[in-house]
Design an enzyme around this catalytic site. Structure first.
Site, short mmCIF file in Angstrom:
data_model
loop_
_atom_site.label_atom_id
_atom_site.label_comp_id
_atom_site.label_asym_id
_atom_site.label_seq_id
_atom_site.Cartn_x
_atom_site.Cartn_y
_atom_site.Cartn_z
N ASN A 153 -9.43 3.04 -2.47
CA ASN A 153 -8.49 2.15 -1.79
C ASN A 153 -8.99 1.99 -0.36
O ASN A 153 -8.85 2.89 0.45
CB ASN A 153 -7.10 2.79 -1.83
CG ASN A 153 -6.08 2.02 -1.02
OD1 ASN A 153 -6.35 0.90 -0.58
ND2 ASN A 153 -4.92 2.63 -0.82
N TRP A 154 -9.59 0.84 -0.11
CA TRP A 154 -10.21 0.63 1.21
C TRP A 154 -9.19 0.32 2.30
O TRP A 154 -9.53 0.30 3.48
CB TRP A 154 -11.24 -0.51 1.14
CG TRP A 154 -12.45 -0.20 0.32
CD1 TRP A 154 -12.65 0.87 -0.53
CD2 TRP A 154 -13.65 -0.97 0.25
NE1 TRP A 154 -13.89 0.80 -1.11
CE2 TRP A 154 -14.53 -0.33 -0.65
CE3 TRP A 154 -14.08 -2.16 0.86
CZ2 TRP A 154 -15.80 -0.82 -0.95
CZ3 TRP A 154 -15.34 -2.65 0.56
CH2 TRP A 154 -16.19 -1.98 -0.33
N LYS A 155 -7.96 0.01 1.91
CA LYS A 155 -6.91 -0.35 2.88
C LYS A 155 -7.39 -1.51 3.77
O LYS A 155 -8.13 -2.35 3.29
CB LYS A 155 -6.47 0.88 3.67
CG LYS A 155 -6.14 2.04 2.72
CD LYS A 155 -5.43 3.20 3.37
CE LYS A 155 -5.17 4.27 2.31
NZ LYS A 155 -4.36 5.38 2.80
N HIS B 43 1.89 1.33 -3.40
CA HIS B 43 1.31 2.37 -2.54
C HIS B 43 2.35 2.79 -1.49
O HIS B 43 3.16 1.96 -1.05
CB HIS B 43 0.05 1.82 -1.85
CG HIS B 43 -0.70 2.89 -1.12
ND1 HIS B 43 -0.34 3.30 0.15
CD2 HIS B 43 -1.74 3.66 -1.49
CE1 HIS B 43 -1.14 4.27 0.53
NE2 HIS B 43 -2.01 4.51 -0.44
N GLU C 178 2.20 3.19 1.56
CA GLU C 178 2.19 2.38 2.79
C GLU C 178 2.93 1.05 2.57
O GLU C 178 3.55 0.53 3.50
CB GLU C 178 0.74 2.16 3.26
CG GLU C 178 0.17 3.46 3.84
CD GLU C 178 -1.32 3.65 3.68
OE1 GLU C 178 -2.05 2.68 3.43
OE2 GLU C 178 -1.77 4.82 3.79
N GLU D 288 0.57 10.39 -5.51
CA GLU D 288 0.07 10.55 -4.14
C GLU D 288 1.18 11.14 -3.27
O GLU D 288 2.04 10.38 -2.79
CB GLU D 288 -0.36 9.20 -3.56
CG GLU D 288 -1.49 8.54 -4.33
CD GLU D 288 -2.25 7.56 -3.46
OE1 GLU D 288 -3.47 7.75 -3.31
OE2 GLU D 288 -1.64 6.65 -2.89
N GLY E 58 -4.18 10.59 4.14
CA GLY E 58 -4.79 10.37 5.45
C GLY E 58 -4.56 11.51 6.43
O GLY E 58 -4.81 11.36 7.62
N SER F 63 -6.11 12.63 0.57
CA SER F 63 -7.19 13.42 1.17
C SER F 63 -8.17 14.00 0.15
O SER F 63 -8.65 15.12 0.32
CB SER F 63 -6.61 14.52 2.07
OG SER F 63 -5.86 13.95 3.14
N GLY G 59 -8.71 7.18 -0.46
CA GLY G 59 -8.67 6.29 0.70
C GLY G 59 -9.89 6.48 1.58
O GLY G 59 -10.98 6.01 1.27
N GLY G 60 -9.71 7.21 2.67
CA GLY G 60 -10.76 7.39 3.68
C GLY G 60 -12.14 7.70 3.12
O GLY G 60 -13.14 7.11 3.56
P1 PGA Z 1 -6.62 9.20 1.72
O1 PGA Z 1 -5.74 7.98 1.12
O2 PGA Z 1 -7.62 9.56 0.64
O3 PGA Z 1 -7.26 8.64 2.94
O4 PGA Z 1 -5.68 10.33 1.98
C1 PGA Z 1 -5.36 7.97 -0.23
C2 PGA Z 1 -4.55 6.72 -0.50
O5 PGA Z 1 -3.77 6.30 0.37
O6 PGA Z 1 -4.66 6.11 -1.59
#
Ligand code: PGA
Length: 249
Positions: free
Chosen positions: A9-11, A95, A97, A167, A173, A212, A233-234
């Site tokens: 997930n590149w956001k 998600h 967010e 999640e 994050g 994470s 994500g990251g």
């Molecule tokens: P993260 O994000 O790996 O940076 O914690 C995961 C996500 O939001 O899907």
């Protein structure tokens, strides 16, 4: 044996040029894992470039969200068909967010999932508790309610075409990963809850862990019996790191 899936997930990261550079790194990098399904989810503006560059490769492309509506006066929205006709095959829905900053409810996410499935996209539906909820001992209650809401009206057929991602919000994050045992306990709970809809479909349902995930903690998580891969994500923004996670699956 359930399909292992590693989705990035590149956001809100990567212009078209940055997308192409990252994807070239992924294609050139030596992944020793040809069994896991690999998905990248760049922002909308990079989807076309990603689909063009990855055509014929083993990497699939996903959107990060979509509208519940097929078309119409919905400024800023993108439909399932718009994604599908680009060559996109997955879409992340609900998600945390989106839930937090765009007030998305389980009910809305359920309608989006129905729209994705009827268009032929595979939804990756996200659920997970906040830190306050975990500390109050409400994890199962919260996650259970989310499952009931996002999967409302679904039977074995729909369950056979979607993916869930657990999640925990406090792990996203933050560098704070759930331990493999903590994640496994919730994954088991999720599978049991879905068994209430259909036992066979629950046994086959891929449930990804997110929050994470890094190359050095992925193996311990992915070894758990009810964890079928990751939503990353990251760490999906660095080719080497993402390949390390793919290899761990
Ligand atoms: P993260 O994000 O790996 O940076 O914690 C995961 C996500 O939001 O899907």
């Amino acid at each position: 044996m359930r399909q292992k899936i590693v989705a990035g997930n590149w956001k809100m990261h990567c212009t078209v040029a940055e997308t192409e550079a990252l994807l070239k790194g992924l294609l050139e990098g030596k992944s020793q894992n040809d069994r896991a399904t690999v998905v990248v989810c760049p922002p909308f503006t990079s989807l076309e470039a990603a689909c063009n560059l990855l055509k014929g490769s083993h990497i699939r492309v996903g959107g990060q969200d979509m509208s519940e509506h097929p078309k119409g006066a919905f400024t800023g929205e993108v439909s399932a068909e718009m994604l599908l006709t680009l060559g996109v095959s997955f879409v992340i829905l609900g998600h945390s967010e989106r839930r937090q900053y765009h007030a998305e409810s389980d009910n809305l996410i359920n309608r989006k999932a129905k729209a994705a499935l009827s268009a032929g996209l595979t939804p990756i539906i996200c659920i997970g508790e906040t830190l306050t909820e975990r500390e109050a001992g409400q994890t199962e209650q919260v996650v259970g309610t989310q499952i009931d809401g996002v999967l409302a009206g679904f039977g074995a057929v729909e369950l056979g075409k979607l993916v869930l991602a657990y999640e925990p919000v406090w792990a996203i994050g933050t560098g704070r990963t759930a331990t493999p045992a903590m994640a496994q306990a919730v994954h088991r709970f999720i599978r049991e809850r879905v068994s209430g809809i259909n036992q066979d479909a629950a046994a086959k349902l891929p449930i990804l862990y997110g929050g994470s995930v890094k190359a050095d903690n992925a193996r311990g998580l992915f070894e758990q019996p009810d964890i079928d891969g990751g939503l990353v994500g990251g760490a999906s923004l660095k080719a080497d790191e993402f390949i390390g996670i793919i290899n761990a699956a």
